[in-house]
Design a protein around this motif. Structure first.
Motif, short mmCIF file in Angstrom:
data_model
loop_
_atom_site.label_atom_id
_atom_site.label_comp_id
_atom_site.label_asym_id
_atom_site.label_seq_id
_atom_site.Cartn_x
_atom_site.Cartn_y
_atom_site.Cartn_z
N VAL A 29 28.24 39.54 33.32
CA VAL A 29 29.70 39.39 33.25
C VAL A 29 30.23 40.17 32.05
O VAL A 29 29.81 39.93 30.92
N ASN A 32 35.78 37.75 31.89
CA ASN A 32 35.90 36.51 32.62
C ASN A 32 37.29 35.91 32.41
O ASN A 32 37.77 35.87 31.29
N ASN A 33 37.92 35.48 33.49
CA ASN A 33 39.17 34.73 33.40
C ASN A 33 38.91 33.36 34.02
O ASN A 33 38.90 33.22 35.24
N ALA A 34 38.69 32.39 33.18
CA ALA A 34 38.25 31.07 33.62
C ALA A 34 39.31 30.32 34.42
O ALA A 34 40.51 30.56 34.28
N ASP A 67 35.04 32.93 38.54
CA ASP A 67 34.65 33.24 37.17
C ASP A 67 33.13 33.12 37.02
O ASP A 67 32.43 32.67 37.92
N ASP A 68 32.63 33.61 35.89
CA ASP A 68 31.20 33.59 35.58
C ASP A 68 30.36 34.35 36.61
O ASP A 68 29.18 34.04 36.82
N GLY A 69 30.95 35.34 37.28
CA GLY A 69 30.23 36.16 38.23
C GLY A 69 29.94 35.48 39.56
O GLY A 69 29.13 35.97 40.34
N LEU A 99 43.04 40.54 36.90
CA LEU A 99 42.17 39.38 37.10
C LEU A 99 43.01 38.12 36.98
O LEU A 99 43.55 37.82 35.92
N ASP A 102 40.04 32.28 37.54
CA ASP A 102 38.84 32.10 38.34
C ASP A 102 38.37 33.42 38.97
O ASP A 102 37.94 33.45 40.11
N GLN A 103 38.44 34.52 38.20
CA GLN A 103 37.89 35.80 38.62
C GLN A 103 37.14 36.42 37.45
O GLN A 103 37.37 36.07 36.29
N SER A 104 36.25 37.37 37.76
CA SER A 104 35.45 38.01 36.72
C SER A 104 35.07 39.43 37.12
O SER A 104 35.13 39.79 38.30
#
Length: 125
Positions: A29, A32-34, A67-69, A99, A102-104
């Motif tokens: 990663v 990351n956009n949590a 997120d987190d791949g 992003l 919830d995207q990465s």
């Protein structure tokens, strides 16, 4: 997935992230956009440099739906050759990537420790 209304953001912060020592075969990663961040990230530039003075290396960059791949990865570039001692521009400000929550972004090199990444982005909330 949610994203703030970017017509009237309260904060826009310019940021840069760096990644080196990336191992081959498995993705790492980069950005990351949590979930629940209440932010959207606008990737303005993404550079990949091959620090190996002899061998070319390939790079694959994907935007993941979680997120987190996690989730499904969609290729921004796929097995693009980065010549020895050279750099490639994968994303520039004329064609940014957004992003949402919830995207990465995940990077996968063909050879361990040969590629380094620099990613500049705007964090908007």
């Amino acid at each position: 997935m949610a994203a703030p209304n970017i017509v009237g953001p309260t904060t826009i912060t310019a940021k840069t992230t760096y990644l080196s020592g990336v191992t081959g075969a498995t993705g790492t990663v980069l950005l990351n956009n949590a979930t629940g961040s209440n932010k959207v990230l606008q990737v303005q530039s993404l550079y990949c440099a091959n620090v190996d003075g002899t061998n070319n290396a390939d790079v694959t960059v994907k935007v993941h739906s979680e997120d987190d791949g996690g989730g499904t990865g969609r290729a921004v570039c796929n097995t693009v050759v980065v010549p020895a001692d050279a750099s490639v521009i994968i994303v520039d400000k004329n064609a940014p990537i957004w992003l949402e929550e919830d995207q990465s972004i995940v990077v996968t090199p063909s050879a361990s420790d040969d590629l380094e990444f620099i990613c500049s982005y705007l964090e908007i909330s």
